[in-house]
Write a protein that holds these residues in place. Structure first.
Motif, PDB file in Angstrom:
ATOM      1  N   ARG A 229     -36.545  24.980 -55.038  1.00 10.64           N
ATOM      2  CA  ARG A 229     -37.439  24.090 -54.289  1.00 10.64           C
ATOM      3  C   ARG A 229     -38.834  24.050 -54.899  1.00 10.64           C
ATOM      4  N   GLY A 230     -39.363  25.202 -55.282  1.00 12.58           N
ATOM      5  CA  GLY A 230     -40.690  25.244 -55.879  1.00 12.58           C
ATOM      6  C   GLY A 230     -40.773  24.475 -57.178  1.00 12.58           C
ATOM      7  N   GLU A 231     -39.679  24.479 -57.928  1.00 12.22           N
ATOM      8  CA  GLU A 231     -39.642  23.809 -59.217  1.00 12.22           C
ATOM      9  C   GLU A 231     -39.409  22.312 -59.092  1.00 12.22           C
ATOM     10  N   ALA A 233     -39.665  20.332 -55.971  1.00 10.35           N
ATOM     11  CA  ALA A 233     -40.251  19.596 -54.841  1.00 10.35           C
ATOM     12  C   ALA A 233     -41.282  18.560 -55.283  1.00 10.35           C
ATOM     13  N   ASP A 234     -42.055  18.859 -56.318  1.00 10.57           N
ATOM     14  CA  ASP A 234     -43.115  17.947 -56.748  1.00 10.57           C
ATOM     15  C   ASP A 234     -42.700  17.050 -57.913  1.00 10.57           C
TER      16      ASP A 234
END
Length: 430
Positions: A229-231, A233-234
């Motif tokens: 998700r951290g990788e 999401a953006d």
């Protein structure tokens, strides 16, 4: 067929790679009316009935080293899975004459009938795709299972099939050269180092995977691992609605051991919810699902030692998932053609769970450098001798685990042959 015969009449098309996907793509293009040339470097790439079918359809077979003349006048170049584009670029017409370059999946997707569930990721694609198909069939849907597993999508189109749902295993090779392919549901299971002999680096490998999601719409669904998700999401790589999944204890199956399989089961559930699947349907389907061989497959017992065939574990992360599936007492068979990955990161698991390691075949120096001192470690040239060596360390209750973390091409044609040899070694010990 499907009402598209002649649609590409007069179009010059070149298919590169004469494996199952390439042959099906060439036949599909010929049925569409294109003037087709099928290339492969191997001089005996197509023989017998396949050669007769292709030439009978008007496909020109052209084998040997590629050259610019083969691509002259081509409006379309279709790449079979595993064919790399960069070496071909100097041979392709440039400027206004440059051909469209696409994958076999992209070609077939333009003419396929049915809603699509596409599954990609580094590990677990085949099991997850097979389970998704099984679950959807259990609620009465007509399902086609194919893509990178079994039947190419081009063959589905050629056969004039009309399934309710197409469940497709998709490799990075196939996804990389899609330009409009749009699944209704797409799943990314996980991501770790692999295929770096094909992709320039990890960034390109991830971009290839994510290209599967590029043409989805807001009404479509992207099922993604919460661990990424951290990788992700953006990164604006899709317009689809996103559902994050992770390993849970919602579903369990003795046939699918380990936290990685619990994550895969959760991904399947999320991907099939829109097809009338509920938790009860999912559990009922798990009771009748038969996993594919060579994936944590329990072979049997000899002298109290359980033999487990995980020959499909061709990456470091696949070996990690296998080791995490056992409490301890593992006699590990590893080694082969090393494809990259952090072997040293497995040291804590080796210390906790592995009684002894015996390497076999190629890759010895890489494994020994990473694992020396973390578990008793030996090497033998063949699997037979490696199993015999490990049996000298064995105690009742141990697990003899073939989980090589490598490709098989040093000693075997493929991972299936490696797994079958392991099973023959087991039978000889009984």
């Amino acid at each position: 067929m499907f009402g598209h015969e002649g649609e590409l009449a007069g179009t010059r098309a070149v298919v590169v790679g004469a494996g199952a996907s390439g042959k099906a793509a060439a036949l599909l293009l010929a049925r569409l009316g294109a003037v087709v040339r099928l290339l492969d470097r191997k001089p005996d790439a197509v023989t017998g009935d396949d050669a007769l079918a292709l030439t009978g359809a008007g496909v020109v077979l052209d084998f040997g080293e590629h050259h610019a003349g083969q691509f002259a006048g081509a409006a379309m170049v279709v790449l079979s899975p595993g064919v790399m584009l960069p070496p071909l670029l100097p041979l392709l017409p440039a400027g206004d004459a440059a051909p469209e370059v696409i994958s076999e999946l992209e070609l077939a997707g333009r003419y396929s009938v049915g809603r699509i569930v596409a599954v990609t990721g580094t590990n677990g694609k085949t099991t997850t795709s097979g389970l998704a198909a099984h679950v959807l069939q259990s609620v009465g849907l007509k399902v086609f299972l194919g893509g990178n597993i079994g039947t190419p999508l081009s063959q589905y189109v050629l056969d004039g099939q009309e399934a309710d749902v197409l469940v497709l295993e998709v490799s990075s090779y196939q996804a990389q050269y899609c330009t409009s392919f749009r699944p209704d549901v797409a799943v990314l299971l996980n991501f770790s180092p692999n295929h770096l002999d094909h992709h320039a680096d990890m960034a390109e490998y991830l971009d290839a995977k994510l290209n599967l999601f590029a043409h989805m719409r807001p009404e479509d669904l992207a099922v993604l691992p919460a661990a990424m998700r951290g990788e992700l999401a953006d990164r604006h790589f899709t317009r689809a609605r996103i559902k994050w999944f992770e390993s849970t204890d919602r579903f369990e199956s003795d046939r699918l051991p380990g936290a990685h399989n619990q994550a895969n089961m959760e991904a399947v559930f999320q991907a099939t919810l829109r097809f009338r699947v509920d938790e009860r349907c999912m559990r009922d389907a798990l009771d009748t699902f038969e996993p594919y061989p060579h994936r944590l497959q329990r072979v049997g017992q000899v002298r109290g030692v359980t033999f487990v065939d995980d020959s499909k574990a061709t990456t470091v992360d696949a070996l990690r998932a296998a080791l995490e599936s056992f409490d301890g007492g593992v006699l590990l068979l590893a080694g082969g053609v090393y494809k990259g990955g952090d072997l040293a990161s497995l040291a804590p698991l080796l210390r906790r769970k592995v009684r002894a390691v015996c390497l076999f075949g190629a890759g010895r120096e890489v494994f020994e450098a990473a694992w020396a001192g973390h578990a008793p470690l030996a090497w033998e040239p063949t699997m037979d001798k490696a199993v015999a060596r490990l049996m000298t360390w064995a105690e009742p209750g141990d697990t003899m685990l073939l989980s090589p973390a490598t490709a098989s091409f040093d000693l075997y044609a493929n991972y299936k042959e490696r797994g079958k040899h392991f099973q023959r070694v087991f039978e000889a010990l009984r």
